[in-house]
Each structure stands twice: as C-alpha cells, then as structure tokens.
Design a protein around this motif. Structure first.
Motif, PDB file in Angstrom:
ATOM      1  N   LEU A 243      42.024  18.923  25.664  1.00  0.00           N
ATOM      2  CA  LEU A 243      42.057  19.053  27.120  1.00  0.00           C
ATOM      3  C   LEU A 243      43.200  19.959  27.574  1.00  0.00           C
ATOM      4  CD1 LEU A 243      41.266  15.379  28.196  1.00  0.00           C
ATOM      5  CD2 LEU A 243      39.737  17.360  28.260  1.00  0.00           C
ATOM      6  N   ALA A 244      44.351  19.860  26.906  1.00  0.00           N
ATOM      7  CA  ALA A 244      45.476  20.732  27.257  1.00  0.00           C
ATOM      8  C   ALA A 244      45.146  22.189  26.954  1.00  0.00           C
ATOM      9  CB  ALA A 244      46.725  20.292  26.495  1.00  0.00           C
ATOM     10  N   LEU A 245      44.427  22.446  25.876  1.00  0.00           N
ATOM     11  CA  LEU A 245      43.993  23.808  25.558  1.00  0.00           C
ATOM     12  C   LEU A 245      43.148  24.379  26.693  1.00  0.00           C
ATOM     13  CD1 LEU A 245      42.919  23.745  21.787  1.00  0.00           C
ATOM     14  CD2 LEU A 245      44.485  25.383  22.826  1.00  0.00           C
ATOM     15  N   LEU A 246      42.174  23.596  27.130  1.00  0.00           N
ATOM     16  CA  LEU A 246      41.296  24.057  28.207  1.00  0.00           C
ATOM     17  C   LEU A 246      42.069  24.294  29.500  1.00  0.00           C
ATOM     18  CD1 LEU A 246      38.164  21.787  27.691  1.00  0.00           C
ATOM     19  CD2 LEU A 246      38.206  24.277  27.557  1.00  0.00           C
ATOM     20  N   LEU A 247      42.924  23.347  29.869  1.00  0.00           N
ATOM     21  CA  LEU A 247      43.657  23.458  31.123  1.00  0.00           C
ATOM     22  C   LEU A 247      44.646  24.626  31.086  1.00  0.00           C
ATOM     23  CD1 LEU A 247      44.317  22.429  33.913  1.00  0.00           C
ATOM     24  CD2 LEU A 247      45.848  20.727  32.880  1.00  0.00           C
ATOM     25  N   GLY A 248      45.359  24.799  29.977  1.00  0.00           N
ATOM     26  CA  GLY A 248      46.307  25.907  29.859  1.00  0.00           C
ATOM     27  C   GLY A 248      45.617  27.254  29.945  1.00  0.00           C
ATOM     28  N   PHE A 249      44.459  27.372  29.308  1.00  0.00           N
ATOM     29  CA  PHE A 249      43.692  28.620  29.338  1.00  0.00           C
ATOM     30  C   PHE A 249      43.222  28.921  30.757  1.00  0.00           C
ATOM     31  CE2 PHE A 249      39.915  31.249  28.801  1.00  0.00           C
ATOM     32  CZ  PHE A 249      40.318  32.160  27.834  1.00  0.00           C
ATOM     33  N   VAL A 250      42.746  27.895  31.463  1.00  0.00           N
ATOM     34  CA  VAL A 250      42.271  28.071  32.841  1.00  0.00           C
ATOM     35  C   VAL A 250      43.428  28.477  33.753  1.00  0.00           C
ATOM     36  CG1 VAL A 250      41.331  26.865  34.847  1.00  0.00           C
ATOM     37  CG2 VAL A 250      40.294  26.548  32.601  1.00  0.00           C
ATOM     38  N   LEU A 251      44.605  27.878  33.567  1.00  0.00           N
ATOM     39  CA  LEU A 251      45.769  28.228  34.380  1.00  0.00           C
ATOM     40  C   LEU A 251      46.143  29.695  34.199  1.00  0.00           C
ATOM     41  CD1 LEU A 251      48.049  25.086  33.898  1.00  0.00           C
ATOM     42  CD2 LEU A 251      46.881  25.790  36.002  1.00  0.00           C
ATOM     43  N   ASP A 252      46.113  30.164  32.955  1.00  0.00           N
ATOM     44  CA  ASP A 252      46.436  31.573  32.717  1.00  0.00           C
ATOM     45  C   ASP A 252      45.393  32.489  33.345  1.00  0.00           C
ATOM     46  OD1 ASP A 252      47.844  33.834  31.261  1.00  0.00           O
ATOM     47  OD2 ASP A 252      45.856  33.961  30.332  1.00  0.00           O
ATOM     48  N   ALA A 253      44.116  32.132  33.193  1.00  0.00           N
ATOM     49  CA  ALA A 253      43.046  32.954  33.753  1.00  0.00           C
ATOM     50  C   ALA A 253      43.109  33.000  35.276  1.00  0.00           C
ATOM     51  CB  ALA A 253      41.688  32.416  33.308  1.00  0.00           C
ATOM     52  N   ARG A 254      43.612  31.927  35.874  1.00  0.00           N
ATOM     53  CA  ARG A 254      43.662  31.871  37.345  1.00  0.00           C
ATOM     54  C   ARG A 254      44.926  32.505  37.914  1.00  0.00           C
ATOM     55  NH1 ARG A 254      44.304  32.360  41.805  1.00  0.00           N
ATOM     56  NH2 ARG A 254      43.676  31.090  43.602  1.00  0.00           N
ATOM     57  N   PHE A 255      46.061  32.260  37.285  1.00  0.00           N
ATOM     58  CA  PHE A 255      47.330  32.644  37.909  1.00  0.00           C
ATOM     59  C   PHE A 255      48.081  33.759  37.180  1.00  0.00           C
ATOM     60  CE2 PHE A 255      46.719  28.135  39.072  1.00  0.00           C
ATOM     61  CZ  PHE A 255      46.653  28.278  40.454  1.00  0.00           C
ATOM     62  N   ALA A 256      47.716  34.067  35.939  1.00  0.00           N
ATOM     63  CA  ALA A 256      48.462  35.036  35.130  1.00  0.00           C
ATOM     64  C   ALA A 256      49.900  34.564  34.956  1.00  0.00           C
ATOM     65  CB  ALA A 256      48.409  36.427  35.734  1.00  0.00           C
ATOM     66  N   GLU A 257      50.779  35.428  34.439  1.00  0.00           N
ATOM     67  CA  GLU A 257      52.170  35.045  34.227  1.00  0.00           C
ATOM     68  C   GLU A 257      52.904  34.939  35.561  1.00  0.00           C
ATOM     69  OE1 GLU A 257      53.121  37.000  29.844  1.00  0.00           O
ATOM     70  OE2 GLU A 257      53.795  38.010  31.665  1.00  0.00           O
ATOM     71  N   VAL A 258      53.822  33.988  35.623  1.00  0.00           N
ATOM     72  CA  VAL A 258      54.640  33.890  36.833  1.00  0.00           C
ATOM     73  C   VAL A 258      55.573  35.094  36.897  1.00  0.00           C
ATOM     74  CG1 VAL A 258      54.565  31.386  36.937  1.00  0.00           C
ATOM     75  CG2 VAL A 258      56.359  32.489  35.608  1.00  0.00           C
ATOM     76  N   ARG A 259      55.781  35.623  38.090  1.00  0.00           N
ATOM     77  CA  ARG A 259      56.589  36.828  38.245  1.00  0.00           C
ATOM     78  C   ARG A 259      58.076  36.527  38.377  1.00  0.00           C
ATOM     79  NH1 ARG A 259      52.997  40.727  42.305  1.00  0.00           N
ATOM     80  NH2 ARG A 259      51.108  40.744  41.018  1.00  0.00           N
ATOM     81  N   ARG A 260      58.405  35.301  38.758  1.00  0.00           N
ATOM     82  CA  ARG A 260      59.802  34.925  38.905  1.00  0.00           C
ATOM     83  C   ARG A 260      60.060  33.628  38.141  1.00  0.00           C
ATOM     84  NH1 ARG A 260      61.449  34.863  45.110  1.00  0.00           N
ATOM     85  NH2 ARG A 260      63.496  34.603  44.086  1.00  0.00           N
ATOM     86  N   TRP A 261      61.248  33.523  37.611  1.00  0.00           N
ATOM     87  CA  TRP A 261      61.694  32.310  36.930  1.00  0.00           C
ATOM     88  C   TRP A 261      60.874  31.970  35.698  1.00  0.00           C
ATOM     89  CZ3 TRP A 261      66.181  31.691  38.991  1.00  0.00           C
ATOM     90  CH2 TRP A 261      66.381  31.906  40.351  1.00  0.00           C
ATOM     91  N   HIS A 262      60.390  32.992  35.006  1.00  0.00           N
ATOM     92  CA  HIS A 262      59.684  32.715  33.755  1.00  0.00           C
ATOM     93  C   HIS A 262      60.711  32.292  32.705  1.00  0.00           C
ATOM     94  CE1 HIS A 262      57.074  33.034  30.306  1.00  0.00           C
ATOM     95  NE2 HIS A 262      56.052  33.367  31.087  1.00  0.00           N
ATOM     96  N   PRO A 263      60.449  31.206  31.960  1.00  0.00           N
ATOM     97  CA  PRO A 263      61.418  30.727  30.967  1.00  0.00           C
ATOM     98  C   PRO A 263      61.795  31.771  29.924  1.00  0.00           C
ATOM     99  CG  PRO A 263      59.702  29.089  31.328  1.00  0.00           C
ATOM    100  CD  PRO A 263      59.268  30.311  32.054  1.00  0.00           C
TER     101      PRO A 263
ATOM    102  N   PHE B 203      52.599  29.055  29.991  1.00  0.00           N
ATOM    103  CA  PHE B 203      53.744  29.965  29.943  1.00  0.00           C
ATOM    104  C   PHE B 203      53.725  30.831  28.687  1.00  0.00           C
ATOM    105  CE2 PHE B 203      55.907  27.057  33.028  1.00  0.00           C
ATOM    106  CZ  PHE B 203      56.185  28.023  33.982  1.00  0.00           C
ATOM    107  N   ALA B 204      53.029  30.391  27.639  1.00  0.00           N
ATOM    108  CA  ALA B 204      52.976  31.166  26.390  1.00  0.00           C
ATOM    109  C   ALA B 204      51.847  32.176  26.374  1.00  0.00           C
ATOM    110  CB  ALA B 204      52.830  30.216  25.193  1.00  0.00           C
ATOM    111  N   LEU B 205      50.822  31.986  27.215  1.00  0.00           N
ATOM    112  CA  LEU B 205      49.668  32.877  27.224  1.00  0.00           C
ATOM    113  C   LEU B 205      49.929  34.104  28.093  1.00  0.00           C
ATOM    114  CD1 LEU B 205      46.778  30.258  27.565  1.00  0.00           C
ATOM    115  CD2 LEU B 205      47.192  31.740  25.589  1.00  0.00           C
ATOM    116  N   GLY B 206      49.267  35.207  27.731  1.00  0.00           N
ATOM    117  CA  GLY B 206      49.407  36.426  28.513  1.00  0.00           C
ATOM    118  C   GLY B 206      48.104  37.184  28.648  1.00  0.00           C
ATOM    119  N   GLY B 207      46.985  36.478  28.546  1.00  0.00           N
ATOM    120  CA  GLY B 207      45.698  37.154  28.594  1.00  0.00           C
ATOM    121  C   GLY B 207      45.385  37.790  29.934  1.00  0.00           C
TER     122      GLY B 207
END
Length: 306
Positions: free
Chosen positions: A5-25, A90-94
């Motif tokens: 479930l975390a795999l699916l949710l993390g992938f969807v978050l990246d596809a929807r929001f891309a990398e954060v532009r500020r305060w990326h770890p 935060f680790a994905l960059g697709g």
C-alpha cells in the motif's frame, strides 16, 4: 500489505505533486555533504577519506530510519503506510523527470534550438551550447532512460525489498554519487566509495528497468541492442538501461560529447535519429515501464508480506 500500500501511495503522490520545490530533505543532506567534502577531500588517503565520508553521512540516517520503520510496523501499521509513502515520495523523481523533458520537446517542436539546449542542460552534465537539434534530442533521450532507473525503478525496488530504510539508503547513496562520482582530479579518489556503493545498489534495479523497457516496447529490438551495446558503456548499469530503452524505441543514441571541457567517447546504438517525436515516444515507454514494475512489486509484496 503495508509495503504494498505504501508503494502505491508513494507512487501516486509523486505522479500528482512531483518533487517539492522548497524544503526538500535532500537539499539539506547535500549541503551537509558539501561541507564534509570540503573538510575531508584533501591531503593523502583520499579514497579512505571518501569511504569515511560516505559512512558518516549515510549510516546514522539509515539506522534511525530502520529503527523508526520497524517500530511503526509493530505498533502502528497504518502510520507505517503513511510514513513509508512519504519517504518513498521524497525519493522518487519520475514526475519531475517528465517535467524536465517536456520543455525540451516543446523547444525542438518549435525549432527553438537555444531554448532546447538550455532545457536539456538542466538534466545532463555534458556541455550543451554547441549541440544541434539531433544531439539535444539524443542527450535528453539518454537522460530520460538512465534517470528512469535511478529516480523511479531503483527507489521502488529498494522500498519493496527493505521498506523505508532501504529507500533512504538508496537515495542518499545515489545523491552522493551524483555529487562525488566523477572521474575528475578532485573526485577520482574521494568519490570512489560513493560511486561503487551506488553501482552495487543499482545492479538489480537497472536490469529490472531494462527488462521493463523490453516488455513495454519493441522487445526484440531491446534485447538485440542490449546484447550488442550494453557492455560498451563505462557504467555497468547505465549500459543495459540505455541500450535496452533505445532498442525498445528503435532510436539511435550515444556518441561522444564534451563534459566539463573534456571529450568523452560513447558507444552508438543502431536506430533512427533522435527527435522530439522520439522523446515523446520515450515518455510513453517510460510511463508504461514504471507502471509495469510498480504493479509487479506491489503484487510480490502483497503475496510475500501478507
């Protein structure tokens, strides 16, 4: 079930929001790495100093992530799903990779060569100011294929295998390789450990990515070019990925380029000339390959960990 479930949710978050532009770890981690490199990359025993730097930077964070992850799995699986998905996001960059490729396609379609050069320079380390349109498309295609493995397939693989600590370990090592893994006078010795660690962590994901390209494109072409050309690349992992992807698309990539003012020879794969249309096809291939690997890993995790 938690990892699936975390795999699916993390992938969807990246596809929807891309990398954060500020305060990326990773920005903070990169700053810390830069300061440590300035202190250690001097004098004798630089390879040993580089190894120490990698250990100091990666070990505490990965160990803390492992403790947190296993505690969450035991005490609150729902929270583990949420935290794991955020860590994977935060680790994905697709999505960010796609957003960097699209301006190159647009500039090439409008025949704005200077804009195309400037757009591709943001995602490659080669010198782009003298590239023609085909060379710009070639550079972007190579970057798209190679970074799909680094920014999508490998994070998904390491999260599926080892959860939050696995994907954090991978992303931190990949970041250090991107910063230090150059064959320059400054980093040839100091960056050795970071480069070797990243190579080791990418052995399986790179070949999984290459297989996904073959499965989602021209399989015969992918396998043929993979077998003929992959070993000619200096990188043991970039070779299979780029060769398979180029073969799956039927596009010829490679050839020499200037990196930081120095000429670097590269193999050339057979196929038609790179173009904006080829890049667009590359985005479609990458999208299918990413989804294919995601579904495979989700099903495996669901079956193994349930």
């Amino acid at each position: 079930m938690v990892i699936a479930l975390a795999l699916l949710l993390g992938f969807v978050l990246d596809a929807r929001f891309a990398e954060v532009r500020r305060w990326h770890p990773l920005v903070g981690f990169g700053g810390l790495a830069t300061r440590l490199e300035a202190r250690l990359n001097r004098g004798a025993y630089r390879r040993l100093r580089g190894l120490l730097a990698v250990f100091v930077l990666i070990s505490p964070i990965s160990l803390a992530a492992a403790v947190l992850w296993w505690w969450l799995l035991i005490t609150s699986p729902f929270t583990a799903i949420f935290c794991g998905a955020i860590g994977l996001y935060f680790a994905l960059g697709g999505k960010s990779l796609q957003l960097h490729i699209e301006p190159v396609i647009k500039a090439l379609n409008t025949k704005d060569l200077q804009a195309a050069r400037e757009a591709v320079q943001k995602i490659v380390s080669r010198d782009c100011q003298a590239l023609d349109a085909n060379q710009v498309a070639c550079a972007a295609t190579e970057s798209l294929l190679e970074n799909t493995s680094d920014a999508v397939i490998a994070p998904l693989f390491w999260f599926a295998l080892a959860g939050l600590p696995g994907v954090i370990l991978y992303r931190l090592s990949n970041t250090l390789d991107a910063m230090w893994g150059y064959r320059s006078d400054r980093f040839l010795q100091f960056g050795w450990a970071a480069a070797r660690l990243d190579d080791g962590l990418n052995i399986i994901p790179a070949r999984l990515c290459a297989l996904a390209f073959a499965a989602c494109g021209d399989a015969a072409g992918a396998v043929r070019v993979w077998r003929q050309c992959a070993h000619q690349w200096a990188s043991p992992n970039a070779g299979p990925v780029i060769a398979s992807g180029a073969g799956a698309l039927g596009i010829g990539v490679g050839g020499g380029a200037f990196y930081h003012g120095k000429w670097c020879a590269k193999p050339i794969t057979p196929g038609r000339a790179p173009s904006a249309q080829g890049l667009q096809a590359g985005l479609r291939l990458v999208g299918r390959a990413n989804t294919c690997v995601l579904m495979l890993l989700v099903l495996l995790c669901w079956g193994i960990y349930s």
